[in-house]
Enzyme design. Structure first.
Site, PDB file in Angstrom:
ATOM      1  CG  ASP A 193      -2.108   0.895   1.107  1.00 17.36           C
ATOM      2  OD1 ASP A 193      -1.911   2.114   0.916  1.00 17.36           O
ATOM      3  OD2 ASP A 193      -3.249   0.412   1.191  1.00 17.36           O
TER       4      ASP A 193
ATOM      5  CB  SER B 113      -2.326   7.526  -1.785  1.00 19.75           C
ATOM      6  OG  SER B 113      -3.046   6.406  -2.204  1.00 19.75           O
TER       7      SER B 113
ATOM      8  CG  ASP C 220       2.469   4.349  -6.707  1.00 17.99           C
ATOM      9  OD1 ASP C 220       1.744   3.688  -7.472  1.00 17.99           O
ATOM     10  OD2 ASP C 220       2.308   5.554  -6.485  1.00 17.99           O
TER      11      ASP C 220
ATOM     12  CB  ALA D  45      -8.100   1.068  -7.117  1.00 15.23           C
TER      13      ALA D  45
ATOM     14  CE1 TYR E 290     -12.539   3.257  -9.229  1.00 13.41           C
ATOM     15  CE2 TYR E 290     -14.910   3.262  -9.540  1.00 13.41           C
ATOM     16  CZ  TYR E 290     -13.787   2.778  -8.891  1.00 13.41           C
ATOM     17  OH  TYR E 290     -13.918   1.804  -7.925  1.00 13.41           O
TER      18      TYR E 290
ATOM     19  CG  ASN F 170     -22.864   2.555  -4.021  1.00 13.52           C
ATOM     20  OD1 ASN F 170     -23.149   2.099  -5.123  1.00 13.52           O
ATOM     21  ND2 ASN F 170     -22.606   3.826  -3.816  1.00 13.52           N
TER      22      ASN F 170
ATOM     23  N   GLY G 118     -23.348  13.601 -14.337  1.00 13.01           N
ATOM     24  CA  GLY G 118     -22.696  12.294 -14.497  1.00 13.01           C
ATOM     25  C   GLY G 118     -23.072  11.264 -13.459  1.00 13.01           C
TER      26      GLY G 118
HETATM   27  N1  LIG Z   1     -15.889   1.512  -1.682  1.00 17.73           N
HETATM   28  C1  LIG Z   1     -16.687   1.088  -2.654  1.00 17.73           C
HETATM   29  O1  LIG Z   1     -17.908   1.265  -2.599  1.00 17.73           O
HETATM   30  C2  LIG Z   1     -16.120   0.348  -3.832  1.00 17.73           C
HETATM   31  C3  LIG Z   1     -16.998  -0.040  -4.851  1.00 17.73           C
HETATM   32  C4  LIG Z   1     -16.503  -0.722  -5.951  1.00 17.73           C
HETATM   33  C5  LIG Z   1     -15.161  -1.057  -6.010  1.00 17.73           C
HETATM   34  N2  LIG Z   1     -14.316  -0.667  -5.014  1.00 17.73           N
HETATM   35  C6  LIG Z   1     -12.894  -1.030  -5.130  1.00 17.73           C
HETATM   36  O2  LIG Z   1     -12.453  -1.591  -3.912  1.00 17.73           O
HETATM   37  C7  LIG Z   1     -11.076  -1.283  -3.727  1.00 17.73           C
HETATM   38  C8  LIG Z   1     -10.839  -0.678  -2.356  1.00 17.73           C
HETATM   39  O3  LIG Z   1     -11.550   0.547  -2.273  1.00 17.73           O
HETATM   40  P1  LIG Z   1     -11.807   1.299  -0.887  1.00 17.73           P
HETATM   41  O4  LIG Z   1     -13.178   1.826  -0.924  1.00 17.73           O
HETATM   42  O5  LIG Z   1     -11.385   0.436   0.244  1.00 17.73           O
HETATM   43  O6  LIG Z   1     -10.832   2.554  -1.057  1.00 17.73           O
HETATM   44  P2  LIG Z   1      -9.591   3.046  -0.173  1.00 17.73           P
HETATM   45  O7  LIG Z   1      -9.131   4.336  -0.782  1.00 17.73           O
HETATM   46  O8  LIG Z   1      -9.923   3.029   1.262  1.00 17.73           O
HETATM   47  O9  LIG Z   1      -8.519   1.905  -0.460  1.00 17.73           O
HETATM   48  C9  LIG Z   1      -7.598   1.946  -1.507  1.00 17.73           C
HETATM   49  C10 LIG Z   1      -6.233   1.591  -0.936  1.00 17.73           C
HETATM   50  O10 LIG Z   1      -5.288   1.524  -2.004  1.00 17.73           O
HETATM   51  C11 LIG Z   1      -4.149   2.307  -1.655  1.00 17.73           C
HETATM   52  N3  LIG Z   1      -3.611   2.838  -2.912  1.00 17.73           N
HETATM   53  C12 LIG Z   1      -4.164   3.785  -3.713  1.00 17.73           C
HETATM   54  N4  LIG Z   1      -3.384   4.011  -4.767  1.00 17.73           N
HETATM   55  C13 LIG Z   1      -2.295   3.206  -4.626  1.00 17.73           C
HETATM   56  C14 LIG Z   1      -1.128   2.995  -5.399  1.00 17.73           C
HETATM   57  N5  LIG Z   1      -0.916   3.706  -6.519  1.00 17.73           N
HETATM   58  N6  LIG Z   1      -0.231   2.084  -4.983  1.00 17.73           N
HETATM   59  C15 LIG Z   1      -0.424   1.387  -3.832  1.00 17.73           C
HETATM   60  N7  LIG Z   1      -1.535   1.540  -3.045  1.00 17.73           N
HETATM   61  C16 LIG Z   1      -2.440   2.444  -3.447  1.00 17.73           C
HETATM   62  C17 LIG Z   1      -4.655   3.396  -0.729  1.00 17.73           C
HETATM   63  O11 LIG Z   1      -3.655   3.935   0.087  1.00 17.73           O
HETATM   64  C18 LIG Z   1      -5.715   2.644   0.050  1.00 17.73           C
HETATM   65  O12 LIG Z   1      -5.167   1.998   1.181  1.00 17.73           O
HETATM   66  C19 LIG Z   1     -10.670  -0.382  -4.896  1.00 17.73           C
HETATM   67  O13 LIG Z   1     -10.068  -1.186  -5.878  1.00 17.73           O
HETATM   68  C20 LIG Z   1     -12.004   0.154  -5.387  1.00 17.73           C
HETATM   69  O14 LIG Z   1     -11.945   0.503  -6.750  1.00 17.73           O
HETATM   70  C21 LIG Z   1     -14.762   0.040  -3.927  1.00 17.73           C
END
Ligand SMILES: NC(=O)c1ccc[n+]([C@@H]2O[C@H](COP(=O)([O-])OP(=O)(O)OC[C@H]3O[C@@H](n4cnc5c(N)ncnc54)[C@H](O)[C@@H]3O)[C@@H](O)[C@H]2O)c1
Length: 309
Positions: A31, A34, A51, A75, A142, A171, A269
């Site tokens: 991680d 970020s 990263d 992500a 996205y 969600n 959007g």
């Molecule tokens: N929260 C939702 O409702 C939802 C819905 C659909 C999909 N998702 C997917 O679930 C996953 C987790 O999402 P989340 O809601 O926990 O978000 P979040 O931002 O809490 O988690 C993302 C994590 O990835 C890390 N990260 C971001 N960019 C990075 C990089 N370039 N290199 C290394 N680490 C990096 C961040 O530090 C964070 O810990 C994502 O892939 C997101 O697209 C989430």
């Protein structure tokens, strides 16, 4: 099993880490912190602060850990920023996923579980609840980058024999979602309710979403790791809830607090109706949601309120 969770310090990722640790697995995390936080991780978990866009650093981390299964959640998740800077979104979500797939393959991983999105991939779908065969019509970069990443999952399976699966979440809400971030309306409303602030409803509030509890999403990941199913699978509750209903349910949980949302202009959007049909995940990996919205909201609100004390 040895598991490596990318994005493991984030909202969903850290809940996946907890689920894996509880099930007795050996877990490491990649991680870049970020949006994630080290404090989300249990003690003793190896964290590679790397990263996913940095291919050689990712290779080094994977070579050190040699995971059996990779849960790829890292992500760029900010939909609005993806509109402003689609290049950054693609670098993290497409190139970053390619780097993770390459490193997983080269380090001998058996399987990769990818966190994709249903809500952002189908756009304004004709059929609601929406199944996996619906047309792909993202309304923002996205959704396009997540869908492109799914394509590379399939390619690494066919070209290199890497076993992959994409879970398309609805969600997701629950403990550790950032109430101040862009992440989710549930966390934002819980934060507003717990701090006595006003919730904002964009447009008429009749837009619907499919809210799935993070604990159910963790179970989907664990089941996906055990199965051999490949392809893309929706992970959602199948229940449509309007934003106004959500605010009302939270008001009821807040002991009759004066929680009346304020309306603001509709945002461009935004999808009008979003709800996923997860029948396929049920037959392929044996998953179905278990936590009802009322119970999930109660747990989330308790967590947010405790964090503000
Ligand atoms: N929260 C939702 O409702 C939802 C819905 C659909 C999909 N998702 C997917 O679930 C996953 C987790 O999402 P989340 O809601 O926990 O978000 P979040 O931002 O809490 O988690 C993302 C994590 O990835 C890390 N990260 C971001 N960019 C990075 C990089 N370039 N290199 C290394 N680490 C990096 C961040 O530090 C964070 O810990 C994502 O892939 C997101 O697209 C989430």
């Amino acid at each position: 099993m040895k598991a490596l969770v990318t994005g493991g310090a984030g909202f969903i990722g850290s809940n996946v880490v907890d689920g894996l640790v509880d099930a007795g697995h050996d877990v490491a995390v990649v991680d870049n912190l970020s949006t994630g936080r080290r404090a989300n991780l249990p003690d003793g978990i190896a964290l590679h602060e790397v990263d996913v866009v940095d291919g050689s650093a990712i290779e080094t981390a994977f070579a050190a850990e040699r995971p059996d299964v990779v849960f790829h959640l890292a992500a760029h998740i900010d939909v609005r920023r993806s509109v402003e800077d689609p290049g950054h979104d693609a670098r993290v979500n497409v190139e970053g996923t390619i780097n993770v797939l390459r490193a997983a393959h080269r380090s001998g991983a058996r399987r990769v579980i990818f966190s994709s999105t249903g809500g952002a991939i189908y756009g304004d779908a004709e059929a609601v609840p929406t199944g996996e065969d619906a047309p792909i019509r993202p309304l923002a970069p996205y959704g396009a980058s997540k869908h492109a990443a799914e394509g590379y999952l399939a390619l690494f399976a066919s070209l290199h024999g890497l076993s992959t699966i994409a879970l398309r979440y609805a969600n997701v809400y629950g403990p550790r979602q950032d109430p101040l971030g862009e992440g989710g309306v549930v966390a934002i409303y819980c934060g507003a309710l717990a701090s006595g602030a006003t919730a904002i409803v964009y447009g008429d509030g009749e837009q619907t979403r499919d809210y799935v509890y993070v604990g159910d999403v963790v179970r989907a990941n664990l089941l996906a790791a055990e199965s051999a199913a490949t392809g893309s699978f929706n992970v959602g509750s199948g229940v449509e809830t309007t934003v106004l209903e959500l605010a009302e349910r939270l008001r009821e949980l807040g002991d009759g607090a004066d929680f009346v949302p304020r309306h603001a202009p509709e945002r461009a959007g935004e999808v009008r109706r979003s709800c996923l049909d997860a029948t396929r995940a049920r037959s392929a990996i044996g998953w179905q949601p278990q936590v009802e919205l009322a119970e999930g909201l109660r747990r989330t609100l308790a967590h947010v309120a405790a964090g503000m004390r």
